[in-house]
Design a protein around this motif. Structure first.
Motif, PDB file in Angstrom:
ATOM      1  N   ARG A 202       0.838  -1.199   0.000  1.00 21.67           N
ATOM      2  CA  ARG A 202       0.000   0.000   0.000  1.00 21.67           C
ATOM      3  C   ARG A 202       0.872   1.247   0.000  1.00 21.67           C
ATOM      4  O   ARG A 202       1.820   1.369   0.775  1.00 21.67           O
ATOM      5  CB  ARG A 202      -0.916   0.021   1.233  1.00 21.67           C
ATOM      6  N   THR A 204       0.558   5.815  -1.023  1.00 19.24           N
ATOM      7  CA  THR A 204      -0.307   6.970  -1.247  1.00 19.24           C
ATOM      8  C   THR A 204       0.005   7.549  -2.615  1.00 19.24           C
ATOM      9  O   THR A 204       1.176   7.813  -2.932  1.00 19.24           O
ATOM     10  CB  THR A 204      -0.074   8.048  -0.162  1.00 19.24           C
ATOM     11  N   ASP A 207      -2.465  11.983  -5.758  1.00 24.95           N
ATOM     12  CA  ASP A 207      -3.681  12.694  -5.372  1.00 24.95           C
ATOM     13  C   ASP A 207      -4.007  12.504  -3.885  1.00 24.95           C
ATOM     14  O   ASP A 207      -5.055  12.950  -3.407  1.00 24.95           O
ATOM     15  CB  ASP A 207      -4.871  12.222  -6.220  1.00 24.95           C
ATOM     16  N   LYS A 209      -4.690   9.719  -2.405  1.00 24.22           N
ATOM     17  CA  LYS A 209      -5.534   8.565  -2.165  1.00 24.22           C
ATOM     18  C   LYS A 209      -4.690   7.293  -2.103  1.00 24.22           C
ATOM     19  O   LYS A 209      -3.636   7.205  -2.749  1.00 24.22           O
ATOM     20  CB  LYS A 209      -6.583   8.437  -3.273  1.00 24.22           C
ATOM     21  N   PRO A 210      -5.146   6.296  -1.329  1.00 25.96           N
ATOM     22  CA  PRO A 210      -4.383   5.048  -1.229  1.00 25.96           C
ATOM     23  C   PRO A 210      -4.389   4.275  -2.536  1.00 25.96           C
ATOM     24  O   PRO A 210      -5.396   4.250  -3.258  1.00 25.96           O
ATOM     25  CB  PRO A 210      -5.107   4.280  -0.122  1.00 25.96           C
TER      26      PRO A 210
END
Length: 309
Positions: A202, A204, A207, A209-210
């Motif tokens: 994971r 970021t 933007d 977002k994940p």
């Protein structure tokens, strides 16, 4: 007719342990006495609470509902007793704590002598394992856990932030190049946790977002220390909490990567059942951990300067 309190306790212990013999051992009574108490409770209530066979013992549907309510009542009673007892002022007794293996050995163990010195009436039992233990079922007072925790009936106290970092050795980066964006990891050997050939890491996105990035590699392990060793040997990119990597990054043995993209959403936590939150020994231990590790963990000191350099 209101059931006797001793019959309720007998039923709860039998249901929790799944055994008349074990319930009798814990309560210091004979097996036949426990059996008579549970039968008396069922007679008072006019309902069967347990399924009994020669090989198994389990609560009925009514028994499960009654067990849940009785457990809450007994927990409330324990808290009330603690509130007015001397134990509330003086931490003492046996304290059983479960903790992750690598973090426990590498960091937690160093702060235990100070705790035992401060609280001489506490007997501490530590269990170091990466297995997710059931605190209530296995009799642990609390557990130290790392990461984002799923919703549960346990009380969670955040002790310190846990920063994850991607890193690789200088030799690996010289040979394979330095990834500048998470998507570029698909062209790299990644050292992954567990036994899966392909994993998702994971990050970021630009933007905010994940985003999930699929990574692959030739080495997988269920232990962070081993993954760190493979990264030091130049076998690939690793993504681990900074308490594994901090010393190596400060010494230049590993180079941090993709720092702007790694989310800061993990934490070191103490978790414990509701019935333990007034216990002075649990509160003393959790406070000691919070003082030892948070809010700015010592293992993160100097990492920003090392990365900038």
């Amino acid at each position: 007719m209101t059931p006797r309190f001793d019959t309720i306790i007998a039923f709860v212990r039998v249901a929790e342990t799944g055994s008349f013999s074990e319930a009798a051992r814990r309560l210091g009574l004979s097996k036949s006495m426990i059996s008579r108490q549970v039968s008396a409770l069922e007679a008072d209530l006019g309902v069967r609470l347990l399924h009994r066979t020669t090989r198994s013992l389990s609560p009925t549907e009514a028994g499960r509902a009654y067990l849940e309510r009785c457990q809450r009542i007994l927990a409330d009673l324990d808290e009330a007793n603690l509130l007015v007892s001397h134990l509330q002022a003086v931490p003492r007794g046996r304290l059983r704590v479960s903790a992750p293996l690598s973090f426990g050995i590498g960091h937690l163990s160093a702060c235990l002598p100070g705790f035992l010195e401060r609280y001489p009436e506490i007997e501490l039992e530590m269990g170091f394992t990466d297995r997710h233990v059931d605190l209530v079922e296995e009799g642990w007072d609390l557990a130290v856990r790392i990461g984002r925790l799923a919703d549960s009936s346990l009380i969670v106290r955040r002790l310190a932030p846990v920063r994850r970092m991607a890193a690789a050795s200088p030799a690996y980066l010289e040979r394979r190049g330095t990834p500048r964006r998470p998507e570029e990891l698909s062209a790299h050997d990644c050292l992954t946790h567990g036994g899966r050939v392909q994993s998702e890491w994971r990050f970021t996105g630009d933007d905010g977002k994940p985003v999930q990035v699929e990574v692959r590699g030739r080495f997988h392990a269920d232990n962070g220390d081993v993954l760190r060793d493979m990264a030091l040997a130049g076998l690939g990119v690793v993504l681990l909490p900074s308490f594994f990597l901090g010393d190596d990054i400060r010494a230049g043995r590993l180079v941090p990567l993709l720092e702007a993209y790694v989310p800061l959403d993990s934490s070191l936590n103490a978790v414990y059942p509701h019935g333990r939150h007034l216990s002075p020994k649990v509160r003393a231990f959790v406070d000691h951990l919070a003082t030892s590790f948070g809010p700015e963990p010592y293992w993160d000191r100097g990492l920003a300067e090392s990365a900038a350099g």
